[in-house]
Design an enzyme around this catalytic site. Sequence first.
Site, PDB file in Angstrom:
ATOM      1  N   LYS A   1       1.260  -1.080   0.015  1.00 37.42           N
ATOM      2  CA  LYS A   1       0.136  -0.305  -0.020  1.00 37.42           C
ATOM      3  C   LYS A   1       0.771   1.368  -0.053  1.00 37.42           C
ATOM      4  O   LYS A   1       1.722   1.263   0.334  1.00 37.42           O
ATOM      5  CB  LYS A   1      -0.624  -0.229   1.477  1.00 37.42           C
ATOM      6  CG  LYS A   1      -2.100  -1.693   1.126  1.00 37.42           C
ATOM      7  CD  LYS A   1      -3.387  -1.028   1.989  1.00 37.42           C
ATOM      8  CE  LYS A   1      -3.845  -1.538   1.539  1.00 37.42           C
ATOM      9  NZ  LYS A   1      -5.665  -1.528   2.369  1.00 37.42           N
TER      10      LYS A   1
ATOM     11  N   ARG B   1      -3.307 -10.011   4.730  1.00 35.21           N
ATOM     12  CA  ARG B   1      -3.910  -9.711   4.132  1.00 35.21           C
ATOM     13  C   ARG B   1      -2.032  -9.525   2.881  1.00 35.21           C
ATOM     14  O   ARG B   1      -2.576  -8.287   2.780  1.00 35.21           O
ATOM     15  CB  ARG B   1      -4.648  -9.399   3.380  1.00 35.21           C
ATOM     16  CG  ARG B   1      -5.556  -9.042   2.044  1.00 35.21           C
ATOM     17  CD  ARG B   1      -6.765  -8.073   1.894  1.00 35.21           C
ATOM     18  NE  ARG B   1      -7.110  -8.235   0.559  1.00 35.21           N
ATOM     19  CZ  ARG B   1      -7.216  -7.182  -0.066  1.00 35.21           C
ATOM     20  NH1 ARG B   1      -6.076  -6.540   0.349  1.00 35.21           N
ATOM     21  NH2 ARG B   1      -7.934  -7.577  -1.347  1.00 35.21           N
TER      22      ARG B   1
HETATM   23  C1  8Y7 Z   1      -8.050  -4.611   1.653  1.00 35.53           C
HETATM   24  C2  8Y7 Z   1      -9.410  -5.050   2.101  1.00 35.53           C
HETATM   25  C3  8Y7 Z   1      -8.262  -4.047  -0.047  1.00 35.53           C
HETATM   26  C4  8Y7 Z   1      -7.446  -3.754   3.337  1.00 35.53           C
HETATM   27  C5  8Y7 Z   1      -9.656  -5.903   4.310  1.00 35.53           C
HETATM   28  C6  8Y7 Z   1      -5.956  -2.736  -1.646  1.00 35.53           C
HETATM   29  C7  8Y7 Z   1     -10.104  -5.402  -0.759  1.00 35.53           C
HETATM   30  C8  8Y7 Z   1      -6.759  -3.003  -1.727  1.00 35.53           C
HETATM   31  N1  8Y7 Z   1      -6.782  -3.495   1.264  1.00 35.53           N
HETATM   32  N2  8Y7 Z   1      -9.657  -5.663   2.048  1.00 35.53           N
HETATM   33  N3  8Y7 Z   1      -9.069  -5.048   0.839  1.00 35.53           N
HETATM   34  N4  8Y7 Z   1      -8.645  -5.111   4.174  1.00 35.53           N
HETATM   35  N5  8Y7 Z   1     -10.345  -6.654   4.742  1.00 35.53           N
HETATM   36  O1  8Y7 Z   1      -4.323  -2.246  -1.832  1.00 35.53           O
HETATM   37  O2  8Y7 Z   1      -7.278  -3.573   4.298  1.00 35.53           O
HETATM   38  O3  8Y7 Z   1      -5.146  -3.698  -1.815  1.00 35.53           O
HETATM   39  S1  8Y7 Z   1      -7.994  -3.545  -1.055  1.00 35.53           S
END
Ligand code: 8Y7
Length: 260
Positions: free
Chosen positions: A203, A237
């Site tokens: 990020k 994640r």
């Molecule tokens: C997150 C996410 C994204 C996060 C959860 C990216 C779908 C943006 N970020 N879901 N999603 N937490 N739970 O840069 O931080 O991956 S999308």
Amino acid sequence: MGIVNVTPDSFSDGAEHFEADAAIAHGRLLAEQGADMLDIGGESTRPGAEPLSAEEELQRVLPVIEGLRSLGIPLSIDTFKPQVMRAVLGVGADMINDICGFTRPGAIEAVADSNCGLCIMHMQGEPKTMQADPQYDDLLLEVQQFLHGQARAVRVAGVSERRIVLDPGFGFGKTQPQNYLLLRKLADLDNQGYPWLIGVSRKSMIGHIIGRAPAERVYGSVAAALAAIARGARIIRVHDVAATSDALRVWSAVETGAYL
Ligand code: 8Y7
């Protein structure tokens, strides 16, 4: 949790089966590299991304669920649309990861009667505009109160506490200092006993420190993942499963004393 994006890329020429095949191959690779679960997403939620209809989102995601189910690891679906939630639960999705924290009308009802996991994430504003000027009187308190409120709302609808995980939502309506304050203070945030899921992989908060493009943020992301684990996070994640898995294995060898 390994990230599987099912979105058109420059090589796909818009061919849908190509998108799905590439996503399935990527999901298999992440599982081999040690992912304990996968998060499959059809709609980009980056700031400024174009919206997608539920039908289009399902066209992307359903074949990927089909293709990855035989891996035998839990499949999470990243969606905030109740119609998508119902459809993916119908074909055996194990978890709904909702960046809107189940605030959209019908979202709670869409998941309540299943037995799926729920990731409740905090976001201020909407993806298109959330990074324009994030404002909080008390960041930690407001994130905490939102998550507690939504956890209570899904519990009232009949969702067992064992199905719930919470996520502060790094980068979703937060300035860089706010992102770092949240991560630094994660252990002080009250999770009411629910596990934390943390998404910091590649990020802009990583780029903000090291000044590198997303693909060059692997080491920085691993450092942030370990910082989150050290503060009690349970699910991370990530895009880079191999790197994160090695780091977590060494980390846990030290923490558990398994080699003493
Ligand atoms: C997150 C996410 C994204 C996060 C959860 C990216 C779908 C943006 N970020 N879901 N999603 N937490 N739970 O840069 O931080 O991956 S999308």
